[in-house]
Design a protein around this motif. Structure first.
Motif, PDB file in Angstrom:
ATOM      1  N   GLY A  98      70.681  14.730 -63.601  1.00 27.79           N
ATOM      2  CA  GLY A  98      71.172  13.693 -64.494  1.00 27.79           C
ATOM      3  C   GLY A  98      71.990  12.656 -63.751  1.00 27.79           C
ATOM      4  N   VAL A 139      64.776  12.145 -63.024  1.00 22.01           N
ATOM      5  CA  VAL A 139      65.782  12.348 -64.062  1.00 22.01           C
ATOM      6  C   VAL A 139      65.420  13.564 -64.909  1.00 22.01           C
ATOM      7  CG1 VAL A 139      66.951  11.325 -66.046  1.00 22.01           C
ATOM      8  CG2 VAL A 139      66.290   9.881 -64.111  1.00 22.01           C
ATOM      9  N   GLU A 147      69.885   5.673 -63.300  1.00 22.53           N
ATOM     10  CA  GLU A 147      68.692   5.630 -62.471  1.00 22.53           C
ATOM     11  C   GLU A 147      68.200   4.216 -62.144  1.00 22.53           C
ATOM     12  OE1 GLU A 147      67.616   6.179 -66.813  1.00 22.53           O
ATOM     13  OE2 GLU A 147      68.912   7.204 -65.373  1.00 22.53           O
ATOM     14  N   SER A 249      67.868   4.157 -70.014  1.00 26.24           N
ATOM     15  CA  SER A 249      67.629   3.220 -68.916  1.00 26.24           C
ATOM     16  C   SER A 249      67.862   1.784 -69.355  1.00 26.24           C
ATOM     17  CB  SER A 249      66.196   3.381 -68.392  1.00 26.24           C
ATOM     18  OG  SER A 249      65.999   4.650 -67.814  1.00 26.24           O
TER      19      SER A 249
END
Length: 385
Positions: A98, A139, A147, A249
């Motif tokens: 994570g 992820v 990310e 994201s």
């Protein structure tokens, strides 16, 4: 809208089976030695470690393990990782986990290429690294959005400061919602609330006039709320998990921030709370957000009215202030609905925690509709107990 420059260098591979299909090909473009970074070992239990290791070995890579990255990664762990990179002549870092794993690796990537102490370099000299060990990410727990950016939250235990540093950005990232199925459900919800918090922290930043970034943000926040509710009824719903993963994201890849000065005052408070208590990030945000907003909504009534109406579907009340407050209370009710804590006591944070020190060390942000004092932050923390 304010002037802006936007670009994102991370290539996203989204969906089930992406790692098996594409990772081996991507590894052709990296060096021979890959450091595989991960957390407490859950990827060994759920099979992801074996899957990724097999692909790395098939690609002819020498694999260097870097395990044990904690939920609130410490600066000591960063230094441990940088040392491992040097000792093993690592060419590429692959973060599997994570946001905490990815954040730690971003700063490891920077520290490994610099002779200077990265913490002092960034927080004291205000100088930021430009040379990095290249990295990618897989992820396994959604929420932080780490990310698709180069920001990282690191805790300096010696200084009792938890703050953002700038490091490497992943060249590629795999977002496979099926990898989140083995994550404890409470953490799934906590992570999803972190995504909602990122949306709010950007939305309540300046300017407050109508703009496309906020229109998109409203859709992202509504999607997070809707899909959390779906997951509460059906924990393994793949579609809901996929929506939450991409929302995570979207909330932190810069799109929602275009033309905005963000708020992030709640995050700053929670970060310092975490520095003193090592608490769960998403839970801390859930406790602080409603209390903070009750303190400041009158200073940004129009924006809070729009939040109430466009995110929570609240119809106009007798006054704008009442509509604005109804949106804050809708948020508070939602937090209870999804089973997140509403007080520090429910989180297990001791009542004798030095909240005065937490308040005094909290960074005051420019984007908040009301510039808080450290005394006001202390009041907010007291109300959260």
């Amino acid at each position: 809208m304010n002037n802006f420059i936007y670009g994102n260098t991370t290539k996203v591979y989204f969906g089930k089976g992406g790692v098996k299909e594409y990772l081996c090909c991507l590894l052709k473009n990296v060096g021979d030695t890959v450091m595989l970074a991960y957390g407490g070992g859950s990827i060994k239990k759920n099979g992801i470690y074996d899957e990724v290791t097999a692909i790395l070995q098939k690609a002819g890579k020498t694999v260097v393990d870097f395990p044990g990255i904690m939920p609130n990664p410490t600066y000591a762990k960063v230094q441990e990782g940088a040392k491992r990179v040097h000792e093993n002549h690592v060419d590429f870092i692959l973060a599997v986990g994570g946001g905490s794993v990815i954040d730690c690796c971003k700063i490891v990537s920077a520290q490994a290429k610099s002779a200077e102490d990265i913490w002092e370099m960034e927080t004291v000299k205000r100088d930021f690294p430009t040379d990095f060990i290249p990295m990618g990410a897989i992820v396994t727990a959604a929420g932080t959005g780490s990310e698709m950016n180069n920001g990282a939250v690191i805790t300096n235990e010696a200084q009792k400061i938890k703050c953002g540093l700038m490091g490497a950005q992943a060249q590629f990232v795999f977002l496979d919602p099926s990898y989140t199925m083995s994550v404890p459900f409470k953490q799934v919800i906590s992570g999803a609330f972190d995504t909602l918090s990122h949306g709010m922290e950007t939305y309540f930043g300046k300017p407050y006039d109508n703009n496309l970034s906020d229109d998109i943000n409203e859709a992202v926040m509504r999607s997070v709320i809707r899909n959390i509710r779906i997951l509460l009824r059906d924990h393994e719903n793949y579609d809901a998990r996929s929506e939450l993963m991409w929302a995570s994201s979207m909330a932190e890849n810069g799109i929602l921030k275009i033309g905005k000065i963000t708020d992030f005052q709640c995050h700053q408070i929670e970060h310092q709370l975490g520095a003193y208590t090592d608490c769960n990030h998403g839970q801390g945000l859930a406790v602080i957000h409603p209390v903070l907003y009750r303190h400041i909504y009158k200073n940004g009534v129009e924006r809070f009215v729009r939040f109430a109406e466009n995110v929570w579907g609240i119809k106009e009340k007798k006054t704008a202030e009442k509509t604005a407050l109804a949106g804050v209370e809708a948020l508070a009710t939602f937090i209870e609905e999804i089973g997140l804590p509403t007080s520090f006591m429910q989180m297990g944070i001791p009542t004798d925690t030095n909240f005065r020190a937490v308040a005094d060390s909290t960074n005051i942000t420019a984007g908040c509709c009301k510039k808080l004092t450290h005394d006001e932050i202390y009041e907010i923390l007291q109300e959260c107990i």
